[in-house]
Design a protein around this motif. Structure first.
Motif, PDB file in Angstrom:
ATOM      1  N   ALA A 298      10.569-112.627 -55.472  1.00 24.74           N
ATOM      2  CA  ALA A 298       9.504-112.373 -54.504  1.00 24.74           C
ATOM      3  C   ALA A 298       8.341-113.330 -54.718  1.00 24.74           C
ATOM      4  CB  ALA A 298       9.020-110.928 -54.625  1.00 24.74           C
ATOM      5  N   ALA A 299       7.677-113.699 -53.620  1.00 22.43           N
ATOM      6  CA  ALA A 299       6.502-114.560 -53.715  1.00 22.43           C
ATOM      7  C   ALA A 299       5.459-113.909 -54.614  1.00 22.43           C
ATOM      8  CB  ALA A 299       5.932-114.815 -52.322  1.00 22.43           C
ATOM      9  N   GLU A 300       5.006-114.641 -55.623  1.00 26.81           N
ATOM     10  CA  GLU A 300       4.013-114.149 -56.584  1.00 26.81           C
ATOM     11  C   GLU A 300       4.470-112.859 -57.256  1.00 26.81           C
ATOM     12  OE1 GLU A 300       0.295-113.811 -54.572  1.00 26.81           O
ATOM     13  OE2 GLU A 300       0.284-115.895 -53.884  1.00 26.81           O
ATOM     14  N   ARG A 301       5.791-112.624 -57.222  1.00 26.68           N
ATOM     15  CA  ARG A 301       6.380-111.426 -57.849  1.00 26.68           C
ATOM     16  C   ARG A 301       5.791-110.132 -57.282  1.00 26.68           C
ATOM     17  NH1 ARG A 301       9.462-112.499 -62.513  1.00 26.68           N
ATOM     18  NH2 ARG A 301       9.385-110.272 -62.962  1.00 26.68           N
ATOM     19  N   LYS A 302       5.290-110.176 -56.044  1.00 27.11           N
ATOM     20  CA  LYS A 302       4.732-108.981 -55.435  1.00 27.11           C
ATOM     21  C   LYS A 302       5.843-108.211 -54.704  1.00 27.11           C
ATOM     22  CE  LYS A 302      -0.005-110.626 -54.860  1.00 27.11           C
ATOM     23  NZ  LYS A 302      -1.096-110.904 -53.889  1.00 27.11           N
ATOM     24  N   THR A 303       6.051-106.964 -55.114  1.00 29.67           N
ATOM     25  CA  THR A 303       7.120-106.153 -54.536  1.00 29.67           C
ATOM     26  C   THR A 303       6.584-104.764 -54.186  1.00 29.67           C
ATOM     27  OG1 THR A 303       7.766-105.552 -56.795  1.00 29.67           O
ATOM     28  CG2 THR A 303       9.001-107.329 -55.735  1.00 29.67           C
ATOM     29  N   ARG A 304       7.211-104.151 -53.182  1.00 36.19           N
ATOM     30  CA  ARG A 304       6.818-102.807 -52.743  1.00 36.19           C
ATOM     31  C   ARG A 304       8.016-101.869 -52.876  1.00 36.19           C
ATOM     32  NH1 ARG A 304       4.967-103.515 -46.768  1.00 36.19           N
ATOM     33  NH2 ARG A 304       4.425-101.315 -46.981  1.00 36.19           N
ATOM     34  N   LEU A 305       7.792-100.723 -53.491  1.00 35.14           N
ATOM     35  CA  LEU A 305       8.781 -99.647 -53.517  1.00 35.14           C
ATOM     36  C   LEU A 305       8.374 -98.667 -52.444  1.00 35.14           C
ATOM     37  CD1 LEU A 305      11.271 -98.471 -54.890  1.00 35.14           C
ATOM     38  CD2 LEU A 305       9.766 -97.281 -56.481  1.00 35.14           C
ATOM     39  N   MET A 306       9.110 -98.696 -51.311  1.00 36.06           N
ATOM     40  CA  MET A 306       8.659 -97.965 -50.133  1.00 36.06           C
ATOM     41  C   MET A 306       9.766 -97.112 -49.564  1.00 36.06           C
ATOM     42  SD  MET A 306       8.477-101.350 -47.698  1.00 36.06           S
ATOM     43  CE  MET A 306       8.168-100.438 -46.190  1.00 36.06           C
ATOM     44  N   PRO A 307       9.429 -96.103 -48.737  1.00 40.62           N
ATOM     45  CA  PRO A 307      10.455 -95.250 -48.120  1.00 40.62           C
ATOM     46  C   PRO A 307      11.357 -96.057 -47.194  1.00 40.62           C
ATOM     47  CG  PRO A 307       8.271 -94.272 -47.911  1.00 40.62           C
ATOM     48  CD  PRO A 307       8.074 -95.668 -48.372  1.00 40.62           C
ATOM     49  N   HIS A 308      12.620 -95.633 -47.110  1.00 40.23           N
ATOM     50  CA  HIS A 308      13.583 -96.315 -46.218  1.00 40.23           C
ATOM     51  C   HIS A 308      14.252 -95.258 -45.345  1.00 40.23           C
ATOM     52  CE1 HIS A 308      16.498 -98.921 -44.561  1.00 40.23           C
ATOM     53  NE2 HIS A 308      17.454 -98.743 -45.457  1.00 40.23           N
TER      54      HIS A 308
ATOM     55  N   GLU B 118       8.651 -87.785 -57.523  1.00 35.88           N
ATOM     56  CA  GLU B 118       9.993 -87.195 -57.565  1.00 35.88           C
ATOM     57  C   GLU B 118      11.059 -88.233 -57.225  1.00 35.88           C
ATOM     58  OE1 GLU B 118      12.625 -83.766 -55.212  1.00 35.88           O
ATOM     59  OE2 GLU B 118      10.485 -84.029 -54.781  1.00 35.88           O
ATOM     60  N   ALA B 119      10.771 -89.099 -56.237  1.00 39.51           N
ATOM     61  CA  ALA B 119      11.725 -90.125 -55.843  1.00 39.51           C
ATOM     62  C   ALA B 119      11.885 -91.176 -56.944  1.00 39.51           C
ATOM     63  CB  ALA B 119      11.268 -90.782 -54.547  1.00 39.51           C
ATOM     64  N   VAL B 120      10.779 -91.543 -57.588  1.00 39.77           N
ATOM     65  CA  VAL B 120      10.837 -92.524 -58.676  1.00 39.77           C
ATOM     66  C   VAL B 120      11.700 -91.993 -59.817  1.00 39.77           C
ATOM     67  CG1 VAL B 120       9.490 -93.799 -60.390  1.00 39.77           C
ATOM     68  CG2 VAL B 120       8.597 -93.506 -58.077  1.00 39.77           C
ATOM     69  N   GLU B 121      11.542 -90.704 -60.140  1.00 40.37           N
ATOM     70  CA  GLU B 121      12.336 -90.109 -61.220  1.00 40.37           C
ATOM     71  C   GLU B 121      13.813 -90.060 -60.854  1.00 40.37           C
ATOM     72  OE1 GLU B 121      10.548 -86.344 -62.031  1.00 40.37           O
ATOM     73  OE2 GLU B 121       8.823 -87.221 -63.099  1.00 40.37           O
ATOM     74  N   LYS B 122      14.101 -89.796 -59.594  1.00 42.73           N
ATOM     75  CA  LYS B 122      15.496 -89.774 -59.137  1.00 42.73           C
ATOM     76  C   LYS B 122      16.119 -91.162 -59.271  1.00 42.73           C
ATOM     77  CE  LYS B 122      16.626 -86.927 -55.900  1.00 42.73           C
ATOM     78  NZ  LYS B 122      16.830 -86.211 -54.616  1.00 42.73           N
ATOM     79  N   LEU B 123      15.357 -92.186 -58.911  1.00 42.91           N
ATOM     80  CA  LEU B 123      15.825 -93.560 -59.053  1.00 42.91           C
ATOM     81  C   LEU B 123      16.034 -93.915 -60.524  1.00 42.91           C
ATOM     82  CD1 LEU B 123      13.428 -95.207 -56.446  1.00 42.91           C
ATOM     83  CD2 LEU B 123      15.910 -95.089 -56.231  1.00 42.91           C
TER      84      LEU B 123
ATOM     85  N   TYR C  30      23.088 -87.011 -53.292  1.00 39.80           N
ATOM     86  CA  TYR C  30      22.000 -87.279 -54.246  1.00 39.80           C
ATOM     87  C   TYR C  30      20.668 -87.553 -53.562  1.00 39.80           C
ATOM     88  CZ  TYR C  30      19.893 -88.944 -58.610  1.00 39.80           C
ATOM     89  OH  TYR C  30      19.094 -89.100 -59.720  1.00 39.80           O
ATOM     90  N   GLY C  31      20.689 -87.901 -52.273  1.00 45.32           N
ATOM     91  CA  GLY C  31      19.455 -88.113 -51.530  1.00 45.32           C
ATOM     92  C   GLY C  31      18.702 -89.360 -51.936  1.00 45.32           C
ATOM     93  N   MET C  32      19.390 -90.482 -52.015  1.00 45.89           N
ATOM     94  CA  MET C  32      18.759 -91.693 -52.532  1.00 45.89           C
ATOM     95  C   MET C  32      19.462 -92.939 -51.998  1.00 45.89           C
ATOM     96  SD  MET C  32      19.111 -93.260 -56.306  1.00 45.89           S
ATOM     97  CE  MET C  32      20.705 -93.859 -55.728  1.00 45.89           C
ATOM     98  N   TRP C  33      18.666 -94.014 -51.791  1.00 46.39           N
ATOM     99  CA  TRP C  33      19.226 -95.348 -51.556  1.00 46.39           C
ATOM    100  C   TRP C  33      19.060 -96.155 -52.843  1.00 46.39           C
ATOM    101  CZ3 TRP C  33      21.720 -97.149 -47.230  1.00 46.39           C
ATOM    102  CH2 TRP C  33      21.690 -96.318 -46.104  1.00 46.39           C
ATOM    103  N   PRO C  34      20.072 -96.916 -53.265  1.00 49.29           N
ATOM    104  CA  PRO C  34      20.025 -97.579 -54.573  1.00 49.29           C
ATOM    105  C   PRO C  34      19.506 -99.014 -54.551  1.00 49.29           C
ATOM    106  CG  PRO C  34      22.230 -97.755 -53.697  1.00 49.29           C
ATOM    107  CD  PRO C  34      21.411 -97.018 -52.652  1.00 49.29           C
ATOM    108  N   CYS C  35      18.899 -99.460 -53.430  1.00 55.55           N
ATOM    109  CA  CYS C  35      18.499-100.875 -53.318  1.00 55.55           C
ATOM    110  C   CYS C  35      17.627-101.327 -54.487  1.00 55.55           C
ATOM    111  CB  CYS C  35      17.765-101.110 -52.006  1.00 55.55           C
ATOM    112  SG  CYS C  35      18.643-100.490 -50.547  1.00 55.55           S
ATOM    113  N   SER C  36      16.592-100.533 -54.804  1.00 57.82           N
ATOM    114  CA  SER C  36      15.680-100.938 -55.876  1.00 57.82           C
ATOM    115  C   SER C  36      16.389-100.970 -57.230  1.00 57.82           C
ATOM    116  CB  SER C  36      14.482 -99.982 -55.941  1.00 57.82           C
ATOM    117  OG  SER C  36      14.923 -98.642 -56.074  1.00 57.82           O
ATOM    118  N   ILE C  37      17.381-100.101 -57.419  1.00 54.93           N
ATOM    119  CA  ILE C  37      18.141-100.074 -58.667  1.00 54.93           C
ATOM    120  C   ILE C  37      18.970-101.346 -58.799  1.00 54.93           C
ATOM    121  CG2 ILE C  37      19.987 -98.873 -59.921  1.00 54.93           C
ATOM    122  CD1 ILE C  37      18.956 -96.298 -58.479  1.00 54.93           C
ATOM    123  N   LEU C  38      19.642-101.742 -57.720  1.00 56.56           N
ATOM    124  CA  LEU C  38      20.421-102.980 -57.747  1.00 56.56           C
ATOM    125  C   LEU C  38      19.503-104.170 -58.025  1.00 56.56           C
ATOM    126  CD1 LEU C  38      22.797-102.435 -54.675  1.00 56.56           C
ATOM    127  CD2 LEU C  38      23.134-101.790 -57.060  1.00 56.56           C
TER     128      LEU C  38
END
Length: 280
Positions: free
Chosen positions: A270-280, A165-170, A201-209
């Protein structure tokens, strides 16, 4: 570039400077070796010129060093690149998403007078878009058209630790941002990332930016217009995604520094392009 070889007597330099409308650099050098006990005062002369220019409101970049010095060549090259970036950014629009900068950070704003000066000199305009308008667009997309976009959004991250649900909101907000960028012909954006977005909207836009920067759309957080302008200029100096963050500590021995406010940074940083989409 005005080469200040000695201390300037009189005000002849003023006549020169007053008739130059292009970006100006003042260049001074270390004192040369010679047989007298009085140096050329190149450094002091540049200081004198810049002081007099400041009284009239005219600005210039100061360069110091011998022409053969690698550090000097690097600084000169950077200065030229910055001027070229400013020229290349001329005529572009910067989107300000939300109702200005975030609370308490009034000191990062660009005054209306300075915005007008930027528009007059470089034809760079700031375009305001209300938060509610973006949210309404995000909510209006049909579920079926967002499903595939959400999958593509999640694919940018090595690890996804938030609900579907959060991914779809983003993905909805990302799609709305892309549409606004295209509609308003925006070269970069600054998003007021709190508190309205969380309330309505219940969201932080960091990953979108982050992903906008990866796409080549410089995106700053906290509604920071200067940040969006800086990132736009940086993007015109390099072929890779730009970023903007605070350096809070430096370790010379280990050649490392500590940073924060790194939300807008593209995944490719990111190092080795490893990234995490995590709760904030």
């Amino acid at each position: 570039i005005l080469d200040v070889a000695a201390f300037p007597e009189g005000k002849a330099f003023g006549a020169f400077v007053d008739h130059i409308e292009k970006p100006l650099a003042i260049w001074s050098r270390p004192e040369a070796e010679h047989l007298t006990n009085i140096g050329h005062n190149s450094f002091c002369g540049a200081n004198f010129i810049l002081g007099n220019m400041a009284l009239t409101g005219r600005k210039a970049r100061w360069l110091f060093g011998n022409v053969s010095d690698q550090d000097f060549q690097g600084r000169l090259n950077t200065a030229v690149k910055l001027l070229g970036a400013a020229k290349n950014a001329g005529g572009m629009n910067i989107g300000l998403i939300g109702e200005g900068i975030v609370p308490k950070f009034f000191d990062i704003d660009i005054s209306e007078a300075d915005r007008q000066a930027i528009e007059k000199r470089f034809n760079i305009r700031f375009v305001a878009v209300p938060t509610q308008e973006v949210v309404d667009m995000a909510k209006a997309y049909r579920d079926e058209e967002i499903a595939d976009k959400a999958n593509k959004f999640a694919a940018n991250f090595t690890s996804v630790e938030v609900p579907r649900e959060a991914v779809e909101k983003l993905a909805r907000f990302m799609t709305a941002m892309q549409e606004i960028v295209k509609r308003e012909n925006l070269a970069s954006v600054a998003v007021r990332c709190w508190p309205e977005l969380q309330k309505i909207y219940g969201m932080w836009p960091c990953s979108i930016l982050s992903l906008l920067n990866e796409e080549g759309i410089p995106a700053a957080c906290e509604g920071d217009p200067g940040g969006a302008l800086d990132m736009l200029l940086a993007s015109r100096m390099a072929d890779s995604a730009s970023t903007l963050m605070d350096i809070i500590d430096w370790n010379d021995q280990r050649n490392r520094f500590s940073i924060w406010h790194c939300g807008p940074t593209a995944p490719s940083w990111a190092a080795e392009r490893k990234t995490r989409l995590m709760p904030h």
